[in-house]
Design a protein around this motif. Structure first.
Motif, mmCIF file in Angstrom:
data_model
loop_
_atom_site.group_PDB
_atom_site.id
_atom_site.type_symbol
_atom_site.label_atom_id
_atom_site.label_comp_id
_atom_site.label_asym_id
_atom_site.label_seq_id
_atom_site.Cartn_x
_atom_site.Cartn_y
_atom_site.Cartn_z
ATOM 1 N N VAL A 1 13.427 -3.603 -24.589
ATOM 2 C CA VAL A 1 13.515 -5.163 -24.653
ATOM 3 C C VAL A 1 13.556 -5.331 -25.807
ATOM 4 C CG1 VAL A 1 12.027 -7.148 -24.083
ATOM 5 C CG2 VAL A 1 11.923 -5.363 -22.434
ATOM 6 N N TRP B 1 9.252 -11.520 -25.152
ATOM 7 C CA TRP B 1 9.683 -10.947 -23.948
ATOM 8 C C TRP B 1 9.171 -9.687 -23.464
ATOM 9 C CZ3 TRP B 1 12.871 -13.622 -20.812
ATOM 10 C CH2 TRP B 1 13.490 -14.867 -21.286
ATOM 11 N N ALA C 1 8.907 -8.680 -19.094
ATOM 12 C CA ALA C 1 9.591 -7.823 -18.375
ATOM 13 C C ALA C 1 8.415 -6.873 -17.657
ATOM 14 C CB ALA C 1 10.248 -6.838 -19.530
ATOM 15 N N PRO D 1 20.610 -8.970 -21.626
ATOM 16 C CA PRO D 1 19.402 -9.208 -20.981
ATOM 17 C C PRO D 1 19.460 -10.206 -19.683
ATOM 18 C CG PRO D 1 19.493 -9.959 -23.241
ATOM 19 C CD PRO D 1 20.888 -9.454 -22.863
ATOM 20 N N LEU E 1 16.805 -7.900 -16.965
ATOM 21 C CA LEU E 1 15.682 -8.620 -16.621
ATOM 22 C C LEU E 1 15.637 -8.532 -14.774
ATOM 23 C CD1 LEU E 1 14.580 -11.432 -19.077
ATOM 24 C CD2 LEU E 1 13.837 -9.020 -18.799
#
Length: 391
Positions: free
Chosen positions: A239, A249, A253, A301, A305
């Motif tokens: 990440v 983030w 996640a 991303p 995700l």
């Protein structure tokens, strides 16, 4: 589903929070106790090994005692280990408390798995297991981020105290909500109050391990869970590295993976009894594709995700179904079936991160654990292909 199942799941939630929360507490813990982060990481390994070894050992010790008493003793020992860990200034003492907590967790889960199967009709083991293991998946969504927040605001000791306190209502629920059972069998509180036969001799229960179908189910469960925990353990570096996202983030996640795992095990729990072959036939190939796909999407991303959520759902759907199959195949070992399932799950949880870590020094770098996950799933599919299908 009977209320006692949800009370058992509450205890599993507390224990699952403890098992996974160290990932966010290690830097502060290491600094406070004067050890390196690498040394502090040994706490995680000690817990995993204690779980794998402790499941059959603790279940064997508890097999001739009433299920409720065993469950209560395990959850109180777990709480006490965290209380001691929260006040100690010695790393060796903290390490010892993690081993004790792991043994208590292993014993509780081993007995709880067998108890959950006894609380429901014979054809609903999968749904009962889904309720029980939802405690672990909710821990990844709520408990682990909550522990990280407590650690950031009040220090790592606050997180240990929180787990110890969380065990108390779980202990009360077990004491009041789970039936006492009979000697030699797990506690039962089914609506029908069905009678229980005496448990088979320990040697007879151990002899069940000779059954090829049981050994196959154990191996498949270990391989799939190794892929799951190998990938999950090394998600954070992806990440913040290849995905280029901020550290904030990382909990997002992790929550997505946890939410996916809760969804997967809940949905699969409704199919694991009557249609296990469907779950495995559909989920297995998707997992085989999913782990490499997660590596391929690491630099995007917007794709990474959603795939994290999907991999959490598939991993726990397939892994949970295989654990259910262990309980079915080990029906001739009523007091040790849960121990066999717990040992398989935790052997995977121990071996997966170790195998995944070996890929970090390769050209794959941070993405190596995801490719390792794909290889582990491929091995599981190969094992399944050379034998008759499960279910």
């Amino acid at each position: 589903m009977p209320l006692p199942l949800y009370l058992l799941a509450l205890a599993v939630f507390a224990m699952g929070t403890s098992e996974f929360m160290l990932a966010g507490l290690l830097p502060g813990l290491a600094a406070d106790l004067g050890v390196t982060v690498g040394t502090a990481g040994g706490l995680t390994s000690a817990f995993a090994v204690g779980m794998a070894v402790g499941a059959p050992l603790m279940a064997g010790l508890a097999r001739n005692r009433p299920g409720r008493g065993s469950l209560l003793a395990f959850v109180l020992a777990f709480a006490a280990a965290h209380a001691v860990g929260a006040v100690t200034t010695s790393f060796p003492v903290l390490l010892a408390t993690r081993v004790v907590a792991a043994l208590a967790n292993a014993g509780f889960l081993a007995v709880a798995l067998t108890t959950a199967a006894a609380l429901v009709p014979a054809d609903r083991k999968g749904r009962a297991l889904a309720v029980l293991l939802s405690g672990t998946t909710v821990a990844t969504v709520v408990g682990v981020p909550g522990g990280a927040v407590l650690g950031a605001l009040f220090g790592w000791r606050a997180a240990f105290w929180a787990v110890a306190l969380l065990c108390l209502p779980a202990a009360v629920g077990v004491a009041l909500g789970v039936g006492g059972g009979t000697k030699g069998r797990p506690s039962e509180a089914s609506p029908a109050d069905r009678p229980t036969a005496p448990a088979p001799a320990l040697r007879a229960e151990l002899a069940e391990l000779r059954a090829p179908r049981l050994r196959r189910a154990l191996l498949l469960a270990a391989l799939v869970n190794a892929a799951t925990f190998g990938g999950f353990t090394f998600l954070a570096p992806v990440v913040t590295g290849p995905a280029g996202l901020d550290e904030l983030w990382v909990p997002v996640a992790l929550v997505l993976f946890g939410a996916g795992s809760f969804t997967g095990i809940t949905v699969a729990g409704r199919l694991a009894d009557r249609r296990p072959g469907l779950v495995l036939a559909a989920g297995g190939p998707l997992l085989l594709i999913g782990w490499p796909a997660l590596a391929a999407a690491a630099h995007a991303p917007g794709a990474l995700l959603p795939l994290v959520f999907l991999l959490g759902a598939l991993s726990f759907a397939v892994g949970g179904t295989l654990i259910t199959r262990v309980l079915y195949e080990a029906a001739g070992a009523p007091t040790l079936a849960g121990a066999y399932a717990t040992a398989a799950l935790n052997l995977g949880a121990t071996a997966g991160p170790l195998l995944a870590a070996t890929t970090l020094g390769t050209t794959a770098g941070d993405l190596g654990p995801f490719y390792a996950g794909g290889l582990l799933v491929a091995a599981a599919l190969l094992v399944a292909a050379v034998r008759p299908r499960l279910g």
